[in-house]
Design an enzyme around this catalytic site. Structure first.
Site, mmCIF file in Angstrom:
data_model
loop_
_atom_site.group_PDB
_atom_site.id
_atom_site.type_symbol
_atom_site.label_atom_id
_atom_site.label_comp_id
_atom_site.label_asym_id
_atom_site.label_seq_id
_atom_site.Cartn_x
_atom_site.Cartn_y
_atom_site.Cartn_z
ATOM 1 N N GLN A 26 61.410 61.253 23.100
ATOM 2 C CA GLN A 26 62.351 62.265 23.568
ATOM 3 C C GLN A 26 61.699 63.613 23.862
ATOM 4 O OE1 GLN A 26 65.008 61.162 20.113
ATOM 5 N NE2 GLN A 26 66.563 61.642 21.633
ATOM 6 N N ARG A 83 60.281 67.631 11.329
ATOM 7 C CA ARG A 83 60.269 66.164 11.374
ATOM 8 C C ARG A 83 59.991 65.731 12.812
ATOM 9 N NH1 ARG A 83 64.883 62.091 11.999
ATOM 10 N NH2 ARG A 83 63.738 60.161 11.742
ATOM 11 N N HIS A 128 60.099 55.812 15.856
ATOM 12 C CA HIS A 128 61.436 56.262 16.240
ATOM 13 C C HIS A 128 61.803 55.522 17.535
ATOM 14 C CE1 HIS A 128 64.430 59.828 15.988
ATOM 15 N NE2 HIS A 128 64.837 59.114 17.019
ATOM 16 N N ASN A 173 63.017 55.149 12.045
ATOM 17 C CA ASN A 173 64.219 55.915 12.325
ATOM 18 C C ASN A 173 65.349 54.957 12.678
ATOM 19 O OD1 ASN A 173 65.645 58.543 12.986
ATOM 20 N ND2 ASN A 173 65.976 57.374 14.865
ATOM 21 N N GLU A 174 66.435 55.051 11.970
ATOM 22 C CA GLU A 174 67.668 54.317 12.289
ATOM 23 C C GLU A 174 67.428 52.878 12.727
ATOM 24 O OE1 GLU A 174 69.995 56.558 15.101
ATOM 25 O OE2 GLU A 174 70.325 58.192 13.687
ATOM 26 N N ASN A 314 70.596 60.187 8.597
ATOM 27 C CA ASN A 314 70.945 60.835 9.866
ATOM 28 C C ASN A 314 72.457 60.783 9.963
ATOM 29 O OD1 ASN A 314 68.193 60.835 10.295
ATOM 30 N ND2 ASN A 314 68.251 59.565 12.119
ATOM 31 N N TYR A 316 76.025 62.360 11.662
ATOM 32 C CA TYR A 316 76.668 63.143 12.722
ATOM 33 C C TYR A 316 78.180 63.065 12.703
ATOM 34 C CZ TYR A 316 72.066 63.392 15.034
ATOM 35 O OH TYR A 316 70.751 63.631 15.336
ATOM 36 N N GLU A 389 68.581 64.087 9.939
ATOM 37 C CA GLU A 389 69.149 64.580 11.204
ATOM 38 C C GLU A 389 70.612 64.969 11.023
ATOM 39 O OE1 GLU A 389 68.923 62.032 14.704
ATOM 40 O OE2 GLU A 389 66.890 61.432 14.151
ATOM 41 N N TRP A 438 68.911 68.332 14.249
ATOM 42 C CA TRP A 438 68.549 67.725 15.522
ATOM 43 C C TRP A 438 69.134 68.610 16.595
ATOM 44 C CZ3 TRP A 438 65.364 63.719 16.742
ATOM 45 C CH2 TRP A 438 65.316 63.416 18.122
ATOM 46 N N GLU A 445 68.026 62.612 25.827
ATOM 47 C CA GLU A 445 69.022 62.018 24.932
ATOM 48 C C GLU A 445 69.307 60.552 25.323
ATOM 49 O OE1 GLU A 445 70.139 62.590 22.043
ATOM 50 O OE2 GLU A 445 71.868 61.258 22.007
ATOM 51 N N TRP A 446 68.278 59.727 25.257
ATOM 52 C CA TRP A 446 68.387 58.270 25.457
ATOM 53 C C TRP A 446 69.228 57.904 26.685
ATOM 54 C CZ3 TRP A 446 64.340 56.980 22.979
ATOM 55 C CH2 TRP A 446 64.033 57.524 21.735
ATOM 56 N N PHE A 454 71.092 68.975 22.712
ATOM 57 C CA PHE A 454 71.211 69.126 21.260
ATOM 58 C C PHE A 454 70.395 70.308 20.719
ATOM 59 C CE2 PHE A 454 73.044 64.845 21.104
ATOM 60 C CZ PHE A 454 73.770 64.833 19.912
HETATM 61 C C1 GBH Z 1 70.231 59.875 16.568
HETATM 62 O O1 GBH Z 1 71.056 58.772 16.791
HETATM 63 C C2 GBH Z 1 68.821 59.578 17.026
HETATM 64 O O2 GBH Z 1 67.981 59.341 15.922
HETATM 65 C C3 GBH Z 1 68.231 60.658 17.879
HETATM 66 O O3 GBH Z 1 67.084 60.168 18.503
HETATM 67 C C4 GBH Z 1 69.267 61.158 18.846
HETATM 68 O O4 GBH Z 1 68.761 62.017 19.822
HETATM 69 C C5 GBH Z 1 70.336 61.858 18.039
HETATM 70 O O5 GBH Z 1 70.844 61.019 17.064
HETATM 71 C C6 GBH Z 1 71.499 62.392 18.850
HETATM 72 O O6 GBH Z 1 72.235 61.373 19.440
HETATM 73 O O7 GBH Z 1 77.001 52.387 20.812
HETATM 74 O O8 GBH Z 1 78.594 53.944 21.733
HETATM 75 O O9 GBH Z 1 77.758 54.290 19.523
HETATM 76 C C7 GBH Z 1 72.442 59.047 16.652
HETATM 77 C C8 GBH Z 1 73.322 57.857 16.599
HETATM 78 C C9 GBH Z 1 73.787 55.776 17.498
HETATM 79 C C10 GBH Z 1 74.357 57.669 18.755
HETATM 80 C C11 GBH Z 1 73.892 54.913 18.724
HETATM 81 C C12 GBH Z 1 74.514 56.835 20.004
HETATM 82 C C13 GBH Z 1 74.888 54.624 20.816
HETATM 83 C C14 GBH Z 1 76.198 54.771 21.558
HETATM 84 N N1 GBH Z 1 73.405 57.118 17.844
HETATM 85 N N2 GBH Z 1 74.840 55.482 19.635
HETATM 86 S S1 GBH Z 1 77.442 53.782 20.846
#
Ligand code: GBH
Length: 493
Positions: A26, A83, A128, A173-174, A314, A316, A389, A438, A445-446, A454
């Site tokens: 990222q 981190r 990660h 990570n996760e 982590n 949120y 996070e 974070w 952001e993936w 963020f």
């Molecule tokens: C974290 O994941 C990551 O570790 C980090 O890299 C990322 O940038 C950060 O949070 C902010 O997003 O299947 O609809 O739920 C957070 C948790 C889990 C959020 C998987 C997105 C996929 C969409 N993530 N989820 S869904």
């Protein structure tokens, strides 16, 4: 006054780590520079249709070249820890089937030295999400037990080269998200779908997530084993894992919904933490999955128990949970046996768990922080914890001008309410030793590419200029206030 963490007499313990978090894919960019090999995310993002805005991490925020500027920003923000993750393919372009890339080692040495130089503690994630593509192509990565040997080999190299200065290690990570998104919904590479509610066509075995998970758990244990056997005594660090941790709130007061919330937690987080810490999968998983849940061999079982020094969390968001065993559920995400027959959602009927955000999966529910930390504390006997996070994402469209974007009051509200909730959990006895926002900067952001932000600092993706937001100044203030308060009793505050 004791210099040790004195939980009863300060809002946050003495020596508490206040930091920010990031990850290699990222942040770094430099995707083919200086001998780095291709990884699974390079390959995935270069396929059309995988990332909503059509972007990728080829350049990202160019942390690879701008790390010194970013460390300076951290210094200005007043954090005492950072981190970040190591890019496996930058260190071992072909996994254990090729050479160590010295240029990759040199880069992380420069970054670590820059941090140590400013008194910022490096807190390092070994993986990660990004892994050398070589391992995918050779043996299907996490679906093969072969990867345990690759991970052990890679982790050994990390400890050997960086362990003299790195005292906190996170193996994964996760892993729960990596497995669910990689092998169930198909959102992340290797985009294998084993769930009819996923985003790619259904077809792979529903057992794949459980196979991948068992290989990750055993890889984690292999790395911990190497660390404890060869390095920990001399280097004196700690090693753990970071889980995505959602607070699951029973939708009603019924026993069924309460059991369903427990079950969901077992199928999401305890799935990994139970074997690593307690030596066995959660009972609910055995009951519901039967033979679909891989059982560990006798040989594997000897590696289990107390397989970490701390738990990374982590956190949120929170979801409601409704039972689907005793009550009939509409078909939908979460209601299948692979997720424990429970429906999870931030909104149910006309109730919402909190305020929605720019991200569909993300609702604001500060109470979730105290709840999840307390839950983990109780289940795992108060093993040291870090909030690895926590942060708030916004979309460009909700902030039409840069000026408005910099005045990120919603992020400040989010962070301060979640930190408050964390302080309450600590005051009630939870052994939490650090907290990482974070993130220090906007980044890739993936699946959302650069459309979700963020950062405590705004990044202009055309120029890569970094500009502090209100939240960066707020965090700086927050940290310095708490430094002054450490040691003052709650009664006095
Ligand atoms: C974290 O994941 C990551 O570790 C980090 O890299 C990322 O940038 C950060 O949070 C902010 O997003 O299947 O609809 O739920 C957070 C948790 C889990 C959020 C998987 C997105 C996929 C969409 N993530 N989820 S869904």
């Amino acid at each position: 006054v004791s210099l040790e963490n004195n939980l009863s007499s300060s809002l946050f313990p003495r020596n508490f780590l206040f930091g920010t978090a990031s990850s290699s894919y990222q942040f770094e960019g430099a995707f083919l520079s200086d001998g780095k090999g291709l990884n699974n995310w390079d390959v995935f993002t270069h396929k059309t249709g995988t990332i909503l805005d059509g972007t990728n991490g080829d350049v990202a925020v160019d942390h690879y070249h701008r790390y010194q500027e970013d460390v300076d920003l951290m210094e200005h923000t007043g954090v005492n820890s950072y981190r970040f993750s190591l890019s496996w393919a930058r260190i071992l372009p072909k996994g254990r089937f090729g050479k160590v890339n010295r240029a990759g080692i040199n880069y992380y040495n420069r970054l670590i030295d820059a941090l140590v130089d400013k008194g910022i503690e490096p807190f390092v994630t070994i993986t990660h999400y990004d892994i050398p593509q070589e391992l995918e192509e050779r043996y299907k990565s996490w679906l093969s037990p072969e990867i345990q040997e690759d991970f052990r080999y890679y982790a050994d190299i990390c400890f050997k080269y960086f362990g003299d200065r790195v005292k906190y290690w996170v193996t994964f990570n996760e892993p729960n998200v990596a497995v669910i998104c990689g092998y169930r919904t198909g959102l992340y590479p290797p985009s294998r779908c084993s769930d009819s509610f996923g985003n790619c066509s259904y077809g792979n075995s529903e057992r794949e997530p459980f196979i991948a998970a068992s290989n990750i758990i055993l890889s984690h244990l292999a790395a911990v084993d190497v660390y404890r056997a060869k390095y920990q005594k001399n280097q004196g660090g700690k090693i753990g894992i970071a889980m995505n941790a959602i607070w699951y709130e029973p939708f009603s007061n019924s026993t069924e919904d309460k059991l369903a919330a427990e079950r969901t937690q077992s199928f999401y987080m305890n799935w990994f933490l139970d074997p690593i810490i307690l030596g066995k999968y959660p009972a609910e998983m055995h009951e519901i999955l039967g033979p679909d849940l891989l059982v560990f061999s006798k040989y594997d079982k000897e590696k289990f128990k107390n397989g970490l020094d701390f738990i990374g969390i982590n956190h949120y968001t929170s979801y409601y949970v409704k039972d689907c065993i005793f009550s009939a559920c509409e078909q939908g995400k979460g209601s299948s046996k692979t997720e424990g027959f429970a429906l999870t959602s931030a909104q149910m009927n006309d109730k919402s768990i909190g305020e929605p955000t720019a991200l569909a999966w993300f609702y604001v529910h500060p109470q979730g922080m105290e709840n999840i930390v307390t839950y983990i504390k109780d289940r795992y006997n108060n093993i040291p914890m870090f909030i690895t996070e926590n942060g708030f994402g916004t979309s460009e469209s909700s902030y039409p001008t840069t000026e408005y974007e910099l005045n990120d009051v919603k992020r400040v509200e989010y962070l301060s309410s979640y930190l408050d909730s964390l302080a309450t959990a600590i005051r009630k006895g939870a052994d939490v030793k650090g907290y990482f926002v974070w993130s220090i900067l906007d980044n890739f952001e993936w699946n959302h590419g650069y459309s979700i932000r963020f950062g405590l600092h705004h990044v202009d993706f055309a120029t890569l200029n970094r500009t502090p937001r209100g939240s960066a100044f707020w965090y700086k203030n927050f940290i310095s206030e708490h430094k002054n308060l450490a040691g003052i009793s709650y009664a006095q505050v």
